[in-house]
Design a protein around this motif. Sequence first.
Motif, PDB file in Angstrom:
ATOM      1  N   ALA A 268     -16.552  28.703  -4.297  1.00  0.00           N
ATOM      2  CA  ALA A 268     -15.518  29.665  -3.338  1.00  0.00           C
ATOM      3  C   ALA A 268     -16.236  29.062  -2.184  1.00  0.00           C
ATOM      4  O   ALA A 268     -14.212  29.810  -1.904  1.00  0.00           O
ATOM      5  N   LEU A 269     -16.478  28.376  -1.572  1.00  0.00           N
ATOM      6  CA  LEU A 269     -16.031  27.715  -0.162  1.00  0.00           C
ATOM      7  C   LEU A 269     -15.368  26.823  -0.778  1.00  0.00           C
ATOM      8  O   LEU A 269     -14.253  26.427   0.378  1.00  0.00           O
ATOM      9  N   CYS A 270     -15.647  26.050  -1.790  1.00  0.00           N
ATOM     10  CA  CYS A 270     -13.996  25.174  -2.170  1.00  0.00           C
ATOM     11  C   CYS A 270     -12.716  25.721  -2.104  1.00  0.00           C
ATOM     12  O   CYS A 270     -11.674  25.286  -1.941  1.00  0.00           O
TER      13      CYS A 270
ATOM     14  N   GLY B  23     -19.658  24.742 -15.226  1.00  0.00           N
ATOM     15  CA  GLY B  23     -18.463  25.733 -15.506  1.00  0.00           C
ATOM     16  C   GLY B  23     -17.486  25.651 -14.264  1.00  0.00           C
ATOM     17  O   GLY B  23     -16.449  26.858 -14.996  1.00  0.00           O
ATOM     18  N   ALA B  24     -18.121  26.945 -12.930  1.00  0.00           N
ATOM     19  CA  ALA B  24     -17.089  27.649 -13.051  1.00  0.00           C
ATOM     20  C   ALA B  24     -16.564  27.170 -11.762  1.00  0.00           C
ATOM     21  O   ALA B  24     -15.643  28.433 -11.542  1.00  0.00           O
ATOM     22  N   GLU B  25     -16.840  25.975 -11.389  1.00  0.00           N
ATOM     23  CA  GLU B  25     -14.864  25.276 -11.183  1.00  0.00           C
ATOM     24  C   GLU B  25     -13.718  25.107 -12.039  1.00  0.00           C
ATOM     25  O   GLU B  25     -12.687  24.859 -11.533  1.00  0.00           O
ATOM     26  N   GLY B  26     -14.236  25.523 -13.132  1.00  0.00           N
ATOM     27  CA  GLY B  26     -12.651  25.657 -14.144  1.00  0.00           C
ATOM     28  C   GLY B  26     -11.570  26.025 -12.829  1.00  0.00           C
ATOM     29  O   GLY B  26     -10.560  25.852 -13.437  1.00  0.00           O
ATOM     30  N   ASP B  27     -11.204  27.471 -13.467  1.00  0.00           N
ATOM     31  CA  ASP B  27     -10.316  28.152 -12.219  1.00  0.00           C
ATOM     32  C   ASP B  27      -9.159  27.147 -10.749  1.00  0.00           C
ATOM     33  O   ASP B  27      -8.880  26.913 -11.001  1.00  0.00           O
ATOM     34  N   LEU B  28     -10.968  26.777 -10.174  1.00  0.00           N
ATOM     35  CA  LEU B  28     -10.426  26.052  -9.008  1.00  0.00           C
ATOM     36  C   LEU B  28      -9.559  25.024  -9.537  1.00  0.00           C
ATOM     37  O   LEU B  28      -8.600  24.175  -9.282  1.00  0.00           O
TER      38      LEU B  28
ATOM     39  N   GLN C 116      -2.101  22.508 -10.975  1.00  0.00           N
ATOM     40  CA  GLN C 116      -0.905  22.988 -10.973  1.00  0.00           C
ATOM     41  C   GLN C 116      -0.273  22.994  -8.999  1.00  0.00           C
ATOM     42  O   GLN C 116       1.207  22.579  -9.156  1.00  0.00           O
ATOM     43  N   LYS C 117      -0.876  22.133  -8.129  1.00  0.00           N
ATOM     44  CA  LYS C 117      -0.876  22.365  -7.438  1.00  0.00           C
ATOM     45  C   LYS C 117      -0.758  20.936  -6.983  1.00  0.00           C
ATOM     46  O   LYS C 117      -0.194  20.562  -5.919  1.00  0.00           O
ATOM     47  N   PHE C 118      -1.080  19.781  -7.670  1.00  0.00           N
ATOM     48  CA  PHE C 118      -0.779  18.537  -6.870  1.00  0.00           C
ATOM     49  C   PHE C 118      -0.666  17.827  -7.849  1.00  0.00           C
ATOM     50  O   PHE C 118      -0.935  17.790  -8.941  1.00  0.00           O
ATOM     51  N   GLU C 119      -0.164  16.461  -7.577  1.00  0.00           N
ATOM     52  CA  GLU C 119      -0.123  15.880  -9.183  1.00  0.00           C
ATOM     53  C   GLU C 119      -1.063  14.973  -9.805  1.00  0.00           C
ATOM     54  O   GLU C 119      -1.280  14.663 -10.872  1.00  0.00           O
ATOM     55  N   LYS C 120      -2.324  15.107  -8.935  1.00  0.00           N
ATOM     56  CA  LYS C 120      -3.529  14.205  -9.072  1.00  0.00           C
ATOM     57  C   LYS C 120      -4.630  14.526  -9.245  1.00  0.00           C
ATOM     58  O   LYS C 120      -4.589  14.534  -8.071  1.00  0.00           O
ATOM     59  N   VAL C 121      -5.590  14.674  -9.822  1.00  0.00           N
ATOM     60  CA  VAL C 121      -6.813  15.253  -9.364  1.00  0.00           C
ATOM     61  C   VAL C 121      -7.847  14.488 -10.218  1.00  0.00           C
ATOM     62  O   VAL C 121      -7.731  14.455 -11.146  1.00  0.00           O
ATOM     63  N   ASP C 122      -8.766  14.110  -9.507  1.00  0.00           N
ATOM     64  CA  ASP C 122     -10.039  13.442  -9.308  1.00  0.00           C
ATOM     65  C   ASP C 122     -11.289  14.314  -9.253  1.00  0.00           C
ATOM     66  O   ASP C 122     -11.370  14.691  -8.195  1.00  0.00           O
ATOM     67  N   ASN C 123     -11.778  13.618 -10.134  1.00  0.00           N
ATOM     68  CA  ASN C 123     -13.494  14.143  -9.926  1.00  0.00           C
ATOM     69  C   ASN C 123     -14.370  13.417  -9.388  1.00  0.00           C
ATOM     70  O   ASN C 123     -14.274  12.133 -11.105  1.00  0.00           O
ATOM     71  N   VAL C 124     -14.850  12.779  -8.808  1.00  0.00           N
ATOM     72  CA  VAL C 124     -16.166  12.155  -8.798  1.00  0.00           C
ATOM     73  C   VAL C 124     -17.505  12.098  -7.864  1.00  0.00           C
ATOM     74  O   VAL C 124     -16.883  12.880  -7.234  1.00  0.00           O
ATOM     75  N   LYS C 125     -18.725  11.048  -8.223  1.00  0.00           N
ATOM     76  CA  LYS C 125     -19.487  11.159  -7.515  1.00  0.00           C
ATOM     77  C   LYS C 125     -19.522   9.862  -6.810  1.00  0.00           C
ATOM     78  O   LYS C 125     -19.896   8.470  -7.299  1.00  0.00           O
ATOM     79  N   PRO C 126     -19.658   9.999  -5.655  1.00  0.00           N
ATOM     80  CA  PRO C 126     -19.521   8.030  -5.101  1.00  0.00           C
ATOM     81  C   PRO C 126     -21.104   8.081  -4.710  1.00  0.00           C
ATOM     82  O   PRO C 126     -22.071   8.768  -5.449  1.00  0.00           O
TER      83      PRO C 126
END
Length: 238
Positions: A171-173, A198-203, A209-219
Amino acid sequence: MAKKTDKKGTSGRGQRDLTVKVKTARGRKMSSTLWLQRQLNDPYVARAKSEGYRGRAAFKILDLDDRFGFLVPGARVVDLGCAPGGWCQVAVPRINALGDNARKPQGRIIGIDIQEVEPIPGAELHVLDFLDEGADDKVKDWLGGQADVVMSDMAASASGHKQTDHMRIIALCEAAAELAFDVLRPGGTFVAKVLAGGAEGDLQKRLKQKFEKVDNVKPPSSRSDSSEKFVVARGFRG
């Protein structure tokens, strides 16, 4: 009370590492003891102290920027929930906020938090709840226009219930993303902490939709036993 125990190093040359073991004190919960032991043995905690950062989280934004390169000289940056200030500390030299390099453009960073943060040279720090109505307009006024980067390492207070904590941080994100949609320039970048699940699916769908590229990373600096990861959304469509 903490004590150090020796254990043989892995090089095969008889090197010895020091591992801190923490005894459970009267009145201290086992979870607190384990947290303290982990802190005392965390190399990033030691590095943060030796390199002058306000917390180990500084290495997370260092890792992310080394990979994606969004903190560039001249960038205008908003750091949401900036306390204690480690991400601002990293951004200041990378965006040339102090103007130390006269041959490169000078950037600006606005740090926002609901509590006061100790001053950081080169960063402009404000007390503001970014969830308040009109917060986006205040940010743009302070920044003097749109932002190149909106970043957030915010986490809700832990309740002890995994699913509840997960929902709170998502929700914060989501709220941070909504502010980013209002203040980012076209082509801008949004960076935020989420939790795997699973809860971040809608995010994720909204960001794609809003960005050209979306990456999910664990640094690398994220603890291996942590479910946190970071979303790096680039190329804001406006």
